[in-house]
Design a protein around this motif. Structure first.
Motif, mmCIF file in Angstrom:
data_model
loop_
_atom_site.group_PDB
_atom_site.id
_atom_site.type_symbol
_atom_site.label_atom_id
_atom_site.label_comp_id
_atom_site.label_asym_id
_atom_site.label_seq_id
_atom_site.Cartn_x
_atom_site.Cartn_y
_atom_site.Cartn_z
ATOM 1 N N PHE A 199 -4.376 8.085 -2.479
ATOM 2 C CA PHE A 199 -4.127 6.787 -3.625
ATOM 3 C C PHE A 199 -4.835 6.902 -4.854
ATOM 4 N N ARG A 238 0.703 -1.586 -0.031
ATOM 5 C CA ARG A 238 -0.157 0.087 0.149
ATOM 6 C C ARG A 238 0.654 1.257 -0.136
ATOM 7 N N ASP A 294 -5.765 2.960 2.934
ATOM 8 C CA ASP A 294 -6.063 2.248 1.908
ATOM 9 C C ASP A 294 -7.178 1.418 2.779
#
Length: 452
Positions: free
Chosen positions: A262, A154, A327
């Motif tokens: 993101f 991530r 996320d």
């Protein structure tokens, strides 16, 4: 004659022995000098090796985000073989930290001491794991390995956002305003548009006047003078469209405003990076304002819902900031997600606060050099007019009674100590901890801005 001959022979032997002794002494002297030279070269070698190691460590701290995962894993494995730090030390969330600042060139000892004492903890350089351990280390090995793998994957997505404590480069970086809902977003928009004359790609589709589906990029000018690129950064579909139209190649400087770091990361590439900044607000006050805003918008679910019912409903705010920065919008979030959120915020973002909005905006402008061609007097007057105008509007219109300029914590019905406040405090405990961490980060970043 015999005595003379014997004397000559003795003298010859003496001279020969003397020459041999001198040669031996010279040889020893040369050997000694050679040994000293060898030790000197060894010392130089050790010094050079130490410098190389320091440079490698320095570069790894600054550019760890850009190191490929396979090389990063090899480095970590190598360092683990060389020695282990204590678990308590390795699990410190904010340690180690790095600040880049010029060292005083002056030989003044007082100035050098001041410089050394001014170095402070600023931005975490690693994702910590703070899981409580009640069993043996082997019991948690697989779980920790999986957790680290997930976090690495991530965080790798955010490697296109450069560290905040590396100076901004306008022709290689784009400012990205991480917009947390109900944190003075409209006010910040107006400040950027009117005080600093910035072009923006925002998450407010209303300012695009229907141009968010055009087949090409263009700049939209509103009646009030605001200038916007026709990309909706408030939806993932809009961000995908911006990526396809190559938003980051826009010819002139601009600012991206979005809640989705993101997804926006997909717009960047090695030749163009992002630089994050954000305005934050007390999570409990923000959650109360979110509900009031949804109610004012006549959303069917919230029209007849009370604040108390909202705090116990599945629609209630629950650690929104930690979820976005880790996320993780669906599953339960935990300490590990908070650690990742701190890692991202601490390394990637310049932070500001609604209660110190003017100071925060000044920091942003100074960092991104928005104020270079505008007089300080004009900026001061513009900020003063906008902030006072917004304050007057709040007292005379239907704007949320819990907006960012209102001290909701002092509200007699929903403030500190009330049932609503305590329920929201419980549901947003991770966001509260992240918010408190950001306050410390704000103070640390002040040292950096004082030297710009």
């Amino acid at each position: 004659m015999p005595s003379c001959s014997s004397s000559a022979q003795s003298q010859g032997s003496y001279m020969e022995v003397k020459r041999e002794m001198e040669q031996l002494i010279n040889s020893k002297d040369q050997l000694h000098r050679a040994e000293l030279h060898l030790e000197s070269e060894k010392a130089k070698g050790r010094w050079l090796l130490a410098m190389c190691v320091m440079m490698i460590l320095f570069c790894s701290v600054i550019f760890m985000d850009q190191i490929p995962n396979d090389l990063k894993e090899s480095l970590i494995n190598y360092l683990e073989k060389g020695g282990k730090t204590s678990e308590m030390e390795s699990n410190k969330v904010d340690d180690p930290h790095v600040e880049i600042m010029p060292q005083p060139s002056s030989g003044n000892e007082t100035e050098r001491d001041s410089y050394r004492s001014s170095v402070r903890s600023l931005a975490p350089t690693q994702v910590p794991i703070t899981k409580a351990r009640h069993g043996s280390q082997s019991d948690y090995f697989d779980e920790d390995k999986l957790l680290v793998s997930i976090l690495d994957k991530r965080i790798e997505k955010l490697s296109v956002y450069n560290r905040w404590n590396i100076p901004f480069i306008s022709n290689r970086e784009t400012p990205v305003y991480w917009h947390v809902p109900r944190t003075a977003g409209i006010m910040v928009d107006e400040i950027f548009s009117h005080c600093y004359k910035l072009v923006q790609a925002v998450d407010n589709v209303g300012v695009l006047m229907g141009h968010e589906t055009d087949t090409s990029l263009q700049m939209i000018s509103n009646e009030d003078g605001g200038k916007y690129i026709n990309v909706n950064m408030g939806t993932k579909e809009g961000i995908d469209r911006g990526k396809k139209l190559k938003l980051t190649t826009w010819s002139s400087p601009f600012v991206i405003r979005t809640p989705y770091l993101f997804e926006t990361a997909g717009m960047f590439h090695p030749g163009r990076s992002g630089k994050c900044f954000a305005v934050l607000r007390n999570p409990i006050e923000r959650a109360i304002d979110v509900f009031q805003h949804l109610k004012d918008m006549k959303k069917p679910v919230f029209v007849n819902m009370t604040m108390e019912e909202y705090t116990q409903s599945p629609y209630c705010e629950q650690n929104w900031m930690v979820r976005i920065l880790s996320d993780e919008m669906k599953d339960v979030v935990s300490q590990e997600h908070l650690d990742m959120a701190k890692h991202v915020l601490g390394r990637k973002c310049i932070v500001g606060f609604t209660e110190r909005l003017e100071e925060s905006v000044h920091r942003f402008a100074k960092y991104f050099k928005w104020d270079q061609d505008i007089s300080k007097l004009k900026i001061r007057d513009c900020l003063s007019n906008l902030l006072s105008k917004d304050s007057d509007a709040n007292s005379s219109s239907h704007i949320s009674p819990f907006n960012w300029q209102v001290p909701v914590s002092e509200d007699p019905k929903y403030g500190k100590g009330s049932l609503v406040w305590e329920m929201l405090k419980k549901k947003n405990s991770l966001d509260i901890e992240l918010y408190n961490y950001a306050k410390k980060l704000f103070q640390s970043q002040a040292l950096y801005f004082a030297r710009l």
